[in-house]
Design a protein around this motif. Structure first.
Motif, PDB file in Angstrom:
ATOM      1  N   ASP A 272      63.267  38.437  -9.448  1.00 24.82           N
ATOM      2  CA  ASP A 272      62.437  39.187 -10.383  1.00 24.82           C
ATOM      3  C   ASP A 272      61.023  38.620 -10.541  1.00 24.82           C
ATOM      4  O   ASP A 272      60.173  39.257 -11.173  1.00 24.82           O
ATOM      5  N   ARG A 273      60.782  37.442 -10.018  1.00 24.22           N
ATOM      6  CA  ARG A 273      59.518  36.765 -10.330  1.00 24.22           C
ATOM      7  C   ARG A 273      58.288  37.556  -9.882  1.00 24.22           C
ATOM      8  O   ARG A 273      57.281  37.587 -10.582  1.00 24.22           O
ATOM      9  N   ARG A 274      58.355  38.162  -8.714  1.00 22.67           N
ATOM     10  CA  ARG A 274      57.211  38.922  -8.237  1.00 22.67           C
ATOM     11  C   ARG A 274      56.891  40.096  -9.136  1.00 22.67           C
ATOM     12  O   ARG A 274      55.742  40.514  -9.237  1.00 22.67           O
ATOM     13  N   THR A 275      57.884  40.619  -9.786  1.00 19.37           N
ATOM     14  CA  THR A 275      57.694  41.767 -10.679  1.00 19.37           C
ATOM     15  C   THR A 275      57.278  41.324 -12.075  1.00 19.37           C
ATOM     16  O   THR A 275      56.438  41.962 -12.719  1.00 19.37           O
ATOM     17  N   VAL A 276      57.843  40.215 -12.543  1.00 17.58           N
ATOM     18  CA  VAL A 276      57.577  39.740 -13.902  1.00 17.58           C
ATOM     19  C   VAL A 276      56.197  39.099 -14.021  1.00 17.58           C
ATOM     20  O   VAL A 276      55.494  39.293 -15.027  1.00 17.58           O
ATOM     21  N   LEU A 277      55.786  38.335 -12.999  1.00 18.37           N
ATOM     22  CA  LEU A 277      54.533  37.572 -13.092  1.00 18.37           C
ATOM     23  C   LEU A 277      53.317  38.441 -13.403  1.00 18.37           C
ATOM     24  O   LEU A 277      52.505  38.070 -14.271  1.00 18.37           O
ATOM     25  N   PRO A 278      53.089  39.596 -12.744  1.00 19.68           N
ATOM     26  CA  PRO A 278      51.922  40.415 -13.087  1.00 19.68           C
ATOM     27  C   PRO A 278      51.908  40.852 -14.550  1.00 19.68           C
ATOM     28  O   PRO A 278      50.839  40.945 -15.163  1.00 19.68           O
ATOM     29  N   ASP A 279      53.103  41.091 -15.137  1.00 21.14           N
ATOM     30  CA  ASP A 279      53.169  41.500 -16.541  1.00 21.14           C
ATOM     31  C   ASP A 279      52.813  40.334 -17.467  1.00 21.14           C
ATOM     32  O   ASP A 279      52.250  40.533 -18.546  1.00 21.14           O
ATOM     33  N   ILE A 280      53.153  39.104 -17.047  1.00 21.82           N
ATOM     34  CA  ILE A 280      52.763  37.929 -17.842  1.00 21.82           C
ATOM     35  C   ILE A 280      51.249  37.720 -17.750  1.00 21.82           C
ATOM     36  O   ILE A 280      50.572  37.472 -18.755  1.00 21.82           O
ATOM     37  N   LYS A 281      50.704  37.832 -16.542  1.00 19.14           N
ATOM     38  CA  LYS A 281      49.265  37.643 -16.352  1.00 19.14           C
ATOM     39  C   LYS A 281      48.458  38.672 -17.138  1.00 19.14           C
ATOM     40  O   LYS A 281      47.344  38.393 -17.605  1.00 19.14           O
ATOM     41  N   ALA A 282      49.024  39.877 -17.287  1.00 17.99           N
ATOM     42  CA  ALA A 282      48.324  40.932 -18.021  1.00 17.99           C
ATOM     43  C   ALA A 282      48.070  40.533 -19.465  1.00 17.99           C
ATOM     44  O   ALA A 282      47.113  41.008 -20.092  1.00 17.99           O
ATOM     45  N   ILE A 283      48.880  39.619 -19.998  1.00 18.88           N
ATOM     46  CA  ILE A 283      48.719  39.194 -21.397  1.00 18.88           C
ATOM     47  C   ILE A 283      47.431  38.399 -21.555  1.00 18.88           C
ATOM     48  O   ILE A 283      46.553  38.733 -22.363  1.00 18.88           O
ATOM     49  N   TYR A 284      47.281  37.290 -20.767  1.00 16.94           N
ATOM     50  CA  TYR A 284      46.119  36.424 -20.982  1.00 16.94           C
ATOM     51  C   TYR A 284      44.863  36.928 -20.278  1.00 16.94           C
ATOM     52  O   TYR A 284      43.763  36.435 -20.541  1.00 16.94           O
ATOM     53  N   ARG A 285      45.027  37.935 -19.408  1.00 18.01           N
ATOM     54  CA  ARG A 285      43.844  38.500 -18.756  1.00 18.01           C
ATOM     55  C   ARG A 285      43.287  39.716 -19.512  1.00 18.01           C
ATOM     56  O   ARG A 285      42.297  40.309 -19.077  1.00 18.01           O
ATOM     57  N   ALA A 286      43.903  40.064 -20.604  1.00 22.26           N
ATOM     58  CA  ALA A 286      43.436  41.212 -21.395  1.00 22.26           C
ATOM     59  C   ALA A 286      42.010  40.961 -21.886  1.00 22.26           C
ATOM     60  O   ALA A 286      41.586  39.816 -22.071  1.00 22.26           O
ATOM     61  N   GLU A 287      41.260  42.035 -22.114  1.00 21.61           N
ATOM     62  CA  GLU A 287      39.861  41.906 -22.511  1.00 21.61           C
ATOM     63  C   GLU A 287      39.711  41.362 -23.920  1.00 21.61           C
ATOM     64  O   GLU A 287      38.753  40.661 -24.231  1.00 21.61           O
ATOM     65  N   THR A 288      40.644  41.694 -24.826  1.00 26.95           N
ATOM     66  CA  THR A 288      40.556  41.262 -26.221  1.00 26.95           C
ATOM     67  C   THR A 288      41.900  40.723 -26.671  1.00 26.95           C
ATOM     68  O   THR A 288      42.931  40.935 -26.017  1.00 26.95           O
TER      69      THR A 288
END
Length: 414
Positions: free
Chosen positions: A281-297
């Motif tokens: 699952d790591r390849r699928t989960v990692l982008p969703d985790i990165k989306a948290i700290y890469r958010a604009e605000t």
């Protein structure tokens, strides 16, 4: 540069049959080095006296040649016996092999280079014996490496830039003898990113304990060396640091990366999150985790975390609560634009330096003194600096710094 004539090379190699004829103890290379050095010494003496050997112009000048004296020097190929010419008045001072010199240029540098790569004095002694057949005393090696201490003092007091956009402060633990006991001391490192985007270690400080008083001394030292402003200071849980830097650099923004399991930075938070995730699952989960700290605000980041929990909470229930527990440490990061945020959300820059330093010190049980530890770490930092590259995100970050910090960042270019 003079090119050797092929005829001369053919003549020199006329008796060549095996490698030892070139590289052996009595080989051509050693003979050539000896002949060239002695010829150069003779030329130096002629220049000193003002006339060539046998020239009648030298009669009555008050000084003349007075034979030779034997001298043994260490070279990269081992010991070399030289006949050094003398003058009757004793005023001749050779340049190519100075009086008192026992090693030709390059030998000391070789010892220092081995020391900088973590070899102990005894290991260097064995290496030189094995590679060059040279018996070098431990005392000689120590004296050669001790010569670095003056360079360390100069480096530790050198003038610094007036403004540094980002400075990482962190500690490295080293065992050092102190009053007969081996103590686990902290070596504090300040790694800066300059206005040009280059990495620069501002200094090293050794202390048994940390606290506001110690850090106040460090901050005042940086100020005395010319630092007028630090835009962002990234610290790894250093006790007393925020108060100390606030007293000397009141405008500095102190960024403390999130604390997870005793370790800091977003990268570690991600690693701890992935520890709960199966490999498939790591390849699928990692982008969703990165989306948290890469958010604009920060609001968008909170929304991404909610979405992550909706998507993955049932399968991996520990991850979202872990992020929420660390949220207070994540929030300050969103005060900065993405380009700057990428540079400060992790302490990997200084951790990378620490990894290279640990490789050097891991072979040593302990250091005999603070000076010995500082000497080796300085040499290791100097070597590491040759491999450092400008952060790829610096071009974008520079524009963001110019907007966010305006006149303060502009002062770094003056």
């Amino acid at each position: 540069m003079t090119t050797l004539r092929p005829e001369l090379l053919d003549e020199l190699l006329s008796g060549y049959e095996q490698p030892e004829d070139l590289l052996g103890e009595a080989g051509l290379f050693r003979q050539l080095k000896k002949a060239l050095l002695e010829r150069a010494l003779g030329a130096e003496l002629s220049a000193h006296l003002g006339y060539e050997k046998g020239d009648p112009a030298g009669r009555g000048t008050g000084n003349s040649r007075d034979g030779t004296s034997a001298k043994t020097v260490l070279t990269e190929e081992g010991e070399l016996e030289l006949a050094v010419p003398r003058d009757r008045n004793g005023t001749f001072e050779p340049l190519i092999v100075p009086k008192g010199a026992r090693r030709l240029d390059g030998f000391d540098e070789r010892i220092v280079s081995l020391y900088a790569r973590g070899m102990t004095v005894r290991e260097i002694q064995g290496h030189l014996q094995e590679m060059y057949g040279v018996e070098v005393s431990p005392d000689l090696i120590s004296r050669v490496t001790d010569a670095v201490l003056e360079e360390v003092r100069t480096w530790q007091t050198r003038p610094l830039d007036p403004v540094y956009p980002v400075v990482f402060f962190d500690a490295l633990r080293v065992k050092i003898r102190d009053e007969g006991l081996v103590r686990n001391k902290a070596v504090y490192v300040a790694l800066a990113i300059t206005a040009e985007g280059d990495k620069e270690v501002l200094g090293l400080w050794i202390e048994q304990t940390e606290g506001a008083k110690f850090w106040l001394k460090v901050m005042n030292e940086l100020k005395a060396r010319g630092v007028g402003d630090i835009l962002i200071a990234v610290v790894d849980g250093l006790t007393g640091f925020p108060d100390a830097i606030g007293a000397v650099f009141p405008q500095t923004t102190v960024q403390t990366p999130d604390r997870v399991g005793g370790r800091l930075c977003i990268v570690h938070l991600i690693r701890n999150s992935l520890a709960f995730v199966s490999w498939k699952d790591r390849r699928t989960v990692l982008p969703d985790i990165k989306a948290i700290y890469r958010a604009e605000t920060i609001e968008a980041a909170a929304a991404r975390l909610d979405e992550f929990e909706t998507e993955w909470g049932a399968r991996y229930p520990a991850i979202a609560p872990m992020w929420r527990r660390s949220w207070e440490h994540v929030v300050p990061m969103f005060a900065f634009p993405p380009a700057i945020r990428k540079m400060i959300y992790t302490t990997n820059a200084v951790e990378s330096l620490h990894r290279s330093l640990r490789k050097i010190i891991k072979t040593r049980g302990s250091f005999p003194s603070d000076e010995a530890a500082t000497k080796l770490l300085f040499l290791a930092i100097r070597n590491a600096g040759l491999r450092w590259k400008r952060p790829v995100e610096w071009t974008a970050a520079m524009g963001q710094f110019a907007i966010l910090f305006a006149d303060r960042f502009a002062a770094s270019a003056r």
